[in-house]
Motif scaffolding. Structure first.
Motif, mmCIF file in Angstrom:
data_model
loop_
_atom_site.group_PDB
_atom_site.id
_atom_site.type_symbol
_atom_site.label_atom_id
_atom_site.label_comp_id
_atom_site.label_asym_id
_atom_site.label_seq_id
_atom_site.Cartn_x
_atom_site.Cartn_y
_atom_site.Cartn_z
ATOM 1 N N ALA A 103 -16.433 -55.788 -80.190
ATOM 2 C CA ALA A 103 -17.056 -54.490 -79.919
ATOM 3 C C ALA A 103 -16.387 -53.392 -80.751
ATOM 4 O O ALA A 103 -17.054 -52.514 -81.294
ATOM 5 C CB ALA A 103 -16.963 -54.163 -78.434
ATOM 6 N N LYS A 107 -18.524 -51.183 -83.670
ATOM 7 C CA LYS A 107 -18.839 -49.750 -83.503
ATOM 8 C C LYS A 107 -19.001 -49.053 -84.854
ATOM 9 O O LYS A 107 -19.678 -48.029 -84.944
ATOM 10 C CB LYS A 107 -17.805 -49.063 -82.611
ATOM 11 C CG LYS A 107 -16.474 -48.759 -83.257
ATOM 12 C CD LYS A 107 -15.611 -47.958 -82.283
ATOM 13 C CE LYS A 107 -14.207 -47.668 -82.745
ATOM 14 N NZ LYS A 107 -13.746 -48.007 -84.056
ATOM 15 N N LEU A 136 -21.093 -53.050 -75.219
ATOM 16 C CA LEU A 136 -21.759 -52.189 -76.201
ATOM 17 C C LEU A 136 -22.841 -51.323 -75.552
ATOM 18 O O LEU A 136 -23.442 -50.468 -76.221
ATOM 19 C CB LEU A 136 -22.402 -53.041 -77.314
ATOM 20 C CG LEU A 136 -21.437 -53.848 -78.197
ATOM 21 C CD1 LEU A 136 -22.224 -54.816 -79.084
ATOM 22 C CD2 LEU A 136 -20.583 -52.925 -79.068
#
Lengths: 255, 319
Positions: A103, A107, A136
């Motif tokens: 994650a 990003k 997310l």
């Protein structure tokens, strides 16, 4: 269309797995690690989508044992980029930790789809697609057996058991756990993998291993043999005779 | 006290409630009683047939837009909203579609612990202790889920002895959840195609797994099935590789079979497969890996190579 495929290594289940001295993990020293077979299905689906609709396939994963081989294999098969997230983590990695690492890297990446395998043989604390989807804040679905772009989004088909399937329309980006691709994972000759290796091309990114809540394994053990089969030996002619005898005794089938 | 309560997510996405729902209710009663809490059961979407869920202390029926047929995104939103109201110690689901689809996400959102593939669960002191099946059933992991909120997804059949089907529900509690942010829309629910192949009606099944090696070897198994007057079936990897059509699949996601004889060739015995065939009257397994889990459910086994064994059987019965 940009598709990120999250892949990982897993102990080869064809081999005998032994428990290490701690009693709470497999002995990782002697076991062979291979690419998770469902991640290979996710990669295949991504490559098929790219071939049919255009786009880019980026393969990413945490630096597990022998992960380079999987990444070079993916590049040889047609992935555009391969990214290795190195964090020096050792031992069993909980899904929550893997999802957090992915994650943090995702990003900074724009993407339409994240595809990964529906499960892995050691995902004790849950399957990656759901955990990553939640992390997310994206819609996600697992046990996916069909995927097609459709207008502004995708048509996603999931298996619900007993052969029943559910098709939904979802607007992206999405995180999907792939059960099976539209075709069996492609074979790539070793010469092409060697070419990919000599071309290099794995992007390495240093990341920190985050702390995450996960069950604490206190003991790993072989299941108790409950209804262990009576073994018929391994001499084919003798075993064959016994099997025919057993089937005949059931009064079924053999004429 | 809500923090000692146990919630069961009743998974019914098609047809009636599966056995595992009642197994989870039975386990929930046991755990809730040890913790001094109560049992809640969540029914999402269509509540038809909910009367059989009377083993719970509180039955919650959640209705709303997009909740039926099953919609993962809408269900997640609805279940998440209700769980934050109930604030339970433990949420139980099966490792079926809903468990795999939603529990990882729900646990991550709430910061709860999650154990998957669980076959046993107990309260020890202030901790919840689970035993989970890992590495395709080759190893078991005993794990400590601590003294905080936890999710457990259990393998169907694990708590069969506790199954609690109680007809009659006094006062179900109705909820409404219309998540405006649902980004998945229902398109179609598809029943399996009728292909003329019905492996559930065969007295004898010759069943092949990954060990068959490739599509070209299916012919050998087909030949054996023919001389035995048997049907030809397969485990998941064979179907996923496209070596045989879906109608031949035995297992949780395929068909459940109960033939008189089940001859498993090159099948390791993953939990998904065992669920579909363990009730066969006579199971004979052939796998070169002596530690394969299939030998735990088979009555007879051999580590002979199937490519040596099958021709011998064909020779004996005139194939």
């Amino acid at each position: 269309m940009k598709i990120v495929v999250a892949m990982r290594q897993i102990a080869d289940l064809v081999e005998e797995l032994e428990v290490d001295a701690s009693g709470a993990d497999i002995d990782r020293e002697f076991v062979k690690f291979v690419s998770n077979e469902w991640d290979e299905a996710a990669l295949e689906e991504a490559l098929c989508l790219k071939e049919a609709h255009g786009g880019e396939v980026v393969v990413v994963g945490v630096d597990d044992v022998d992960f380079d081989q999987t990444l070079f294999g993916a590049l040889a098969k047609g992935a555009d980029r391969a990214v290795k997230l190195s964090c020096g983590f050792e031992g069993w990695m909980p899904t929550a930790v893997r999802a957090e690492i992915l994650a943090r890297w995702l990003k900074d990446e724009a993407f339409d789809l994240v595809l990964t395998g529906v499960q892995a043989a050691d995902d004790l604390d849950g399957q990656l697609a759901g955990v990553l989807g939640a992390r997310l804040g994206l819609p996600h679905a697992a046990v996916v057996v069909g995927l097609e772009p459709d207008g502004e989004g995708f048509k996603v088909t999931q298996e619900l058991g007993g052969g029943v399937t559910l098709t939904s329309h979802a607007t992206g980006p999405l995180v999907l756990g792939i059960q099976a691709a539209r075709q069996a994972p492609r074979y790539v000759p070793i010469s092409r993998i060697r070419q990919a290796m000599s071309a290099g091309g794995i992007e390495e990114v240093e990341v920190e291993a985050p702390a995450a809540r996960a069950p604490r394994v206190t003991r790993l053990f072989a299941p108790e043999a409950k209804g262990r089969a009576e073994m018929l030996g391994d001499k084919p002619s003798e075993v064959a005779a016994r099997i025919v005898e057993l089937i005949r005794a059931k009064g079924a089938g053999v004429s | 006290m809500a923090e000692n309560d146990v919630v069961v997510i009743a998974e019914r996405v098609v047809g009636g409630y599966p056995d595992v729902t009642f197994e989870l209710l039975g386990k929930a009663k046991e755990i809730a009683s040890a913790l001094g809490g109560e049992v809640h059961c969540l029914v999402v979407g269509d509540s038809e047939g909910h009367e059989c869920l009377g083993a719970s202390d509180h039955l919650h029926l959640v209705e709303g837009e997009h909740l039926w047929p099953y919609n993962p995104h809408a269900w997640e939103s609805a279940i998440s909203a209700l769980l934050s109201e109930l604030n339970p110690r433990l949420v139980l689901a099966s490792t079926g579609t809903v468990g795999i689809d939603l529990c990882g996400a729900l646990a991550a959102q709430s910061g709860a612990m999650l154990a998957s593939y669980v076959v046993d669960l107990s309260v020890q002191g202030s901790s919840l202790m689970a035993v989970a099946q890992l590495y395709g059933g080759k190893l078991m992991a005993e794990c400590d889920l601590g003294d905080g909120p936890a999710f457990v997804t259990a393998i169907p059949g694990s708590f069969a002895g506790l199954a609690a089907r109680v007809d009659g529900v006094a006062d179900p509690i109705a909820h409404r959840h219309d998540g405006a942010e649902v980004r998945m829309r229902h398109v179609a629910l598809t029943e399996p195609e009728k292909t003329g192949v019905d492996i559930t009606s065969e007295e004898v099944l010759v069943s092949v797994g990954r060990g068959i090696g490739g599509q070209s070897n299916i012919e050998l198994a087909q030949e054996l099935a023919e001389v035995l007057g048997a049907g030809l079936s397969a485990s998941r990897p064979v179907i996923d590789q496209g070596w045989l059509p879906k109608a031949h699949q035995v297992g949780k996601s395929g068909k459940k079979v109960k033939p008189k004889v089940y001859l498993a060739l090159g099948i390791s015995g993953a939990p998904e497969h065992l669920e579909g065939m363990r009730q066969a009257e006579l199971i004979i397994a052939c796998n070169t890996d002596a530690t394969a889990p299939i030998f735990e459910v088979a009555h007879y086994g051999t580590t002979a190579d199937l490519f040596d064994l099958v021709p011998e059987i064909l020779d004996l019965i005139g194939g």
